[in-house]
Design a protein around this motif. Sequence first.
Motif, short mmCIF file in Angstrom:
data_model
loop_
_atom_site.label_atom_id
_atom_site.label_comp_id
_atom_site.label_asym_id
_atom_site.label_seq_id
_atom_site.Cartn_x
_atom_site.Cartn_y
_atom_site.Cartn_z
N ALA A 1 0.84 -1.20 0.00
CA ALA A 1 0.00 0.00 0.00
C ALA A 1 0.87 1.25 0.00
O ALA A 1 0.48 2.30 -0.48
CB ALA A 1 -0.92 -0.01 1.21
N VAL A 2 2.05 1.12 0.54
CA VAL A 2 2.98 2.24 0.56
C VAL A 2 4.22 1.84 -0.25
O VAL A 2 4.80 0.78 -0.02
CB VAL A 2 3.41 2.58 2.01
N LEU A 3 4.56 2.69 -1.21
CA LEU A 3 5.67 2.35 -2.09
C LEU A 3 6.83 3.30 -1.84
O LEU A 3 6.62 4.44 -1.40
CB LEU A 3 5.22 2.47 -3.54
N PRO A 4 8.04 2.84 -2.07
CA PRO A 4 9.18 3.74 -1.88
C PRO A 4 9.08 4.93 -2.81
O PRO A 4 8.77 4.78 -4.00
CB PRO A 4 10.39 2.86 -2.22
N ALA A 5 9.32 6.12 -2.27
CA ALA A 5 9.21 7.34 -3.05
C ALA A 5 10.50 7.56 -3.84
O ALA A 5 11.55 7.01 -3.51
CB ALA A 5 8.92 8.51 -2.14
N GLY A 6 10.39 8.34 -4.89
CA GLY A 6 11.58 8.81 -5.58
C GLY A 6 12.16 7.84 -6.59
O GLY A 6 13.23 8.07 -7.12
N GLU A 7 11.51 6.72 -6.85
CA GLU A 7 12.06 5.83 -7.86
C GLU A 7 10.92 5.21 -8.67
O GLU A 7 9.82 5.02 -8.17
CB GLU A 7 12.87 4.70 -7.19
N SER A 8 11.20 4.94 -9.95
CA SER A 8 10.18 4.24 -10.73
C SER A 8 10.32 2.76 -10.41
O SER A 8 11.40 2.27 -10.13
CB SER A 8 10.40 4.49 -12.24
N GLN A 9 9.22 2.07 -10.42
CA GLN A 9 9.23 0.69 -9.93
C GLN A 9 8.07 -0.12 -10.51
O GLN A 9 7.17 0.44 -11.13
CB GLN A 9 9.13 0.71 -8.42
N ASP A 10 8.18 -1.42 -10.25
CA ASP A 10 7.09 -2.30 -10.68
C ASP A 10 6.19 -2.63 -9.49
O ASP A 10 6.67 -2.71 -8.36
CB ASP A 10 7.65 -3.62 -11.23
N GLY A 11 4.95 -2.80 -9.78
CA GLY A 11 4.02 -3.20 -8.72
C GLY A 11 3.11 -4.30 -9.24
O GLY A 11 3.06 -4.57 -10.44
N VAL B 1 0.67 5.15 -15.26
CA VAL B 1 0.93 3.75 -14.87
C VAL B 1 0.83 2.88 -16.13
O VAL B 1 -0.16 2.95 -16.85
CB VAL B 1 -0.09 3.28 -13.82
N THR B 2 1.87 2.12 -16.39
CA THR B 2 1.89 1.32 -17.62
C THR B 2 1.65 -0.16 -17.30
O THR B 2 2.32 -0.71 -16.43
CB THR B 2 3.28 1.42 -18.29
N PRO B 3 0.72 -0.78 -18.01
CA PRO B 3 0.54 -2.22 -17.80
C PRO B 3 1.73 -2.99 -18.39
O PRO B 3 2.18 -2.68 -19.49
CB PRO B 3 -0.75 -2.55 -18.55
N VAL B 4 2.26 -3.97 -17.67
CA VAL B 4 3.37 -4.77 -18.18
C VAL B 4 2.85 -6.11 -18.70
O VAL B 4 2.99 -6.43 -19.86
CB VAL B 4 4.44 -4.99 -17.09
N LYS B 5 2.25 -6.85 -17.80
CA LYS B 5 1.61 -8.07 -18.30
C LYS B 5 0.61 -8.63 -17.30
O LYS B 5 0.61 -8.27 -16.13
CB LYS B 5 2.64 -9.14 -18.67
N VAL B 6 -0.23 -9.51 -17.83
CA VAL B 6 -1.22 -10.17 -16.99
C VAL B 6 -0.62 -11.52 -16.60
O VAL B 6 -0.12 -12.24 -17.45
CB VAL B 6 -2.53 -10.38 -17.77
N ILE B 7 -0.66 -11.81 -15.31
CA ILE B 7 -0.05 -13.06 -14.84
C ILE B 7 -1.13 -14.14 -14.73
O ILE B 7 -2.15 -13.93 -14.09
CB ILE B 7 0.59 -12.88 -13.46
N ALA C 1 8.09 7.42 -10.85
CA ALA C 1 8.68 7.89 -9.60
C ALA C 1 7.77 8.95 -8.99
O ALA C 1 7.15 9.73 -9.71
CB ALA C 1 10.06 8.50 -9.89
N ALA C 2 7.64 8.93 -7.68
CA ALA C 2 6.74 9.89 -7.03
C ALA C 2 7.42 10.46 -5.79
O ALA C 2 8.39 9.88 -5.28
CB ALA C 2 5.43 9.21 -6.66
N ARG C 3 6.86 11.56 -5.32
CA ARG C 3 7.47 12.21 -4.16
C ARG C 3 6.86 11.66 -2.89
O ARG C 3 5.76 11.10 -2.89
CB ARG C 3 7.25 13.72 -4.24
N GLU C 4 7.60 11.84 -1.82
CA GLU C 4 7.13 11.44 -0.49
C GLU C 4 5.76 12.05 -0.22
O GLU C 4 5.52 13.22 -0.51
CB GLU C 4 8.15 11.96 0.55
#
Lengths: 456, 582
Positions: free
Chosen positions: A50-60, A274-280, A314-317
């Motif tokens: 629910a909380v993601l690290p700020a300041g970096e682009s990442q996968d979820g 937010v970009t979709p990568v793939k459906v698992i 990437a998002a801010r705190e």
Amino acid sequence: MADGIQNKARGVVTIAGLLVLGLVLVMVAGMSQAAAASSKVICTVETDRAVLPAGESQDGVLKVTLDAPPVPAGTRRPGVNLALVLDQSGSMNGTKMEQAKAAAVEALNRLGRQDVFSVVVYDTNVHTIVPAQSAGYVDRIIRTIENIQAGGNTALFGGVSQGAAEIRKHLENDFIHRIVLLSDGLANVGPRMPEDLGRLGAALFKENIAVTTVGVGTDYNEDLMARLAQNSDGNTYFVESGVDLPRICAAELGDVLNVVATQVNVTITLPDDVTPVKVIGREGRIMGQRIELFMNQLYGGQEKYALVEVALPAAREGDQLKIAQAEVHYQDPFNNQPEVSRGTSHVSFSHDPVQVKQSANRDVVREYQLNLKALAQEKAIELSDEGRQPEAVMTLKESADKLKQVGRLYEDSKLIKEAEAVADQADQIEEKGMSKKSRKILRTQSYQQKNQQVSQ
Amino acid sequence: MAAGMTQKRSIFLFWVLILVPALFMSGAAYRLLSHEQDRISRSAREALMERAAAISETIHMTVDTVKHNLIQSLMAIDPGMLNPTLLDWEKTNPLVRNVFIFEPKEALLYPEKGMAATPEQQQFIARFDALFSGRMTFDHLERDGGREPPRGMAAGRTAANVRQRDARRQLVTLSRADRSPAARIGAPAQMETLESATSPEQGVTSGWLPWFSENRLHVLVWVQSQATSQVYGLEVELVTLLSRLVVDFPAMEDAGSAIVLTDGSGSVIHQSGQLKISPEIRPLSQVAVSRLLPHWHMAIYMDEDRPGGARGFFYLSLILVGIFMAAILSGGILLTRMTLANMKDARQKTSFVSSVSHELKTPLTSIRMSAELLLSGRVSDEKKKDRYLSVIVSESERLTRLINNVLDFGKLEQGRKQYRLAPVVVDRFLTELIEAHRVRITALGLKILTRIEPGDFRIRTDRDALEQVALNLVDNVLKYAGTGDFIKFVLKRQDRAVLLTICDDGPGIPKALQEKVFDKFFRVDSSLTATQPGSGLGLSISRRILRDLGGDLYLETGKETGCCFTARIIDHDTDNDSGGGR
């Protein structure tokens, strides 16, 4: 003064009374809402954290869960249109055939007068021995089933096609349509590639017909059976000996008789960044920011979900992001009305790693890992088919390690147990090679996981 | 001798009369049946071909209707709603595998290259790359006969009728090798047939494009609006089409034939009929299903040699003719055998009558001579008188025995002989027998040897019958072994039976004849028997009597000279009486 006080007091009482009345009204409304909600499919969208690290682009990982309500008590369940397609090729002779007949009778006994039942048998040719008719004619149908004799080739495609033809006789009516295919051998008459049968499954899906496949023994083509079930959103089973057939049939009927939603159409909409990568696990369609998924039927009290990997900016705190919105359109089989259910999910961003770790959603993580395991199992089959057995074993072992690692991290006993099971599978394959049986177990488990099949 | 020749000739004639017409008849029947079988096979084959052609026709009509409907539906799409409508079809229509929108000058608008949503779409783009990359146009490989205007129902029906005739004409026997699918494997993506049509009033071109990729058939239905030059359409889901088509195949329970739908690579798509098909078996004939589905064939198979198959009639009839012939032949054989047996019987009876007459005559002559001598009164010597009288007595006894034998033979033959069971002490019986015949035996110079083994010889049997048997045996010794040194009687007990063996050291019986001596009227043919009178009944009757009483009479084999007959006499005193003698 006293009057004033009295007046004041009266006013307070009135206000209190109004408040109580208001509360009661709200509660009643809430309860009625709750009652209404309980008969609807609940759609929830969750992320692995629910909380993601700020300041970096990442996968979820997004998990869209469809929680089907139990079948409402006291309502008439929708009719079931069931076609049983039985392999009567020579290899079925003996116990398998007897058990298959017992399974057919078991299925018939669970249906009622309002349901439609048909039986198609196939060897080299295809015969409809019980044309679609009310399941109330029990004696007559059982007599016909008892007379089935085994012998000949395996015209699986023709059998399923004929089963579908029987289903189609009542396609316009409000039935839950289902074909149950039982086979113990390789299709050797007609189209026999897993892709072909997969496409047949996909076509039947478009007609709202689900095909459940039951493989008996170790000589059938599990790829074909899994593909057919997957593309039509039915269940798939692997039964090593015929003895389990009646039980499987009962379990399957348990699902079919509990259908609470049909023609399920899930649309997930992502915000622009937010970009979709793939459906698992499931087959989904990614179209720009939209992801579409289809399911044939939802069973009462069971949960089905879709997992989607997305790339986040990437998002801010402290930022809040509406990460996804899901919309589920389905048909309510009890009143034949289209229904919609929605869910959304938000995430926030933080620099605090503890907060990030604590926000992990164990359920999402677990199901994600289990689906990755299912994919690893498929990969292992593929590698082993190419003769790269050591790599297949390696894939399974890596999957087991990963499951164990994540399981330890989140203290999830189910994952750890699953890790041990996969490690066992890997050891067995390493020791004895990929036997027909282990290949079937891998294929069936993988599909059952991806499809969240409860009855096994 | 002449009579024998005549008989042989008549038997030969009889066989000629049976065999010649029978052979002629069976030959004629064979020819007739072959002809009839050919006719039946031909008509069965033709019926099967008709059926295959009819199914092909139905398939063609169905596919043609599908084509027509798809093109009509594609044309009817509102240009503004093109994208959503096609997408909706892709999602919900089982007949639609993929949809596409293509701008010839630009690119594929949907599905976008590189942005394909599913693996299926990626494969679709790869499959039809030649079209979408502009290397081929949708209608550039047009065939002369391919152009036909969109037609109404009436036109369609006429066309169908024409096609039906075409299909019949196309029904020729082809071997599978003629279709050389290998050529297509070499060139995976090659356009095979193209059908397209222009509808001038709407300014729209459309087509049904069969397309081979990786040796599998795919079908694209497309529509091009001439105003915008945009091409859009769909890939037909052939599996669905097939799934619907195979359901309409007629059920065929015939185990000896099959109608099979095959695709371009010759693999079976669907089969009707129980016959097992393998790639080695060539179809009897095959017909192209539809020009809309190139290289799909409807093949018919027939196993004419299997029982119950098309040649069943032939084999069944052949079996019937065979049974008929066998009946005639066995009738002939039976008649011949009966005739021969009758002839033998007649011969035996004649010889029986003559030998019995001879047998009767000899003692009668002796009696008559003795009696006449006594009557003439010229015999004064008392001793001589006594001798003549004893001759009369012994010869009449002999006569009595002979007559008894003949009478018994008649009774035995008719099964009317009655046995009276009574207790008999066999050793005493034997002693008395020997005493009674001592004179006859010693007169021939034979020594009498007797060996009675210890045991209980009191049994229950028919004394008279037993005496007849023993007398026959003794008579035989006296007749045929008179030149020997001894006659030996052995008596011993064996379980329920008493064994009485009478042996001599005469010339014996040749091995080959040892069992035949028990046949009625049989007499060993030799100089010895020729000099002795006999009816050939003695042994036969004796064995018959003993067998009737549950015992047996047999000759001990393996002897060079002399012979031993053993009579096995059953004691009927026990409760578990085998019931031999009534």
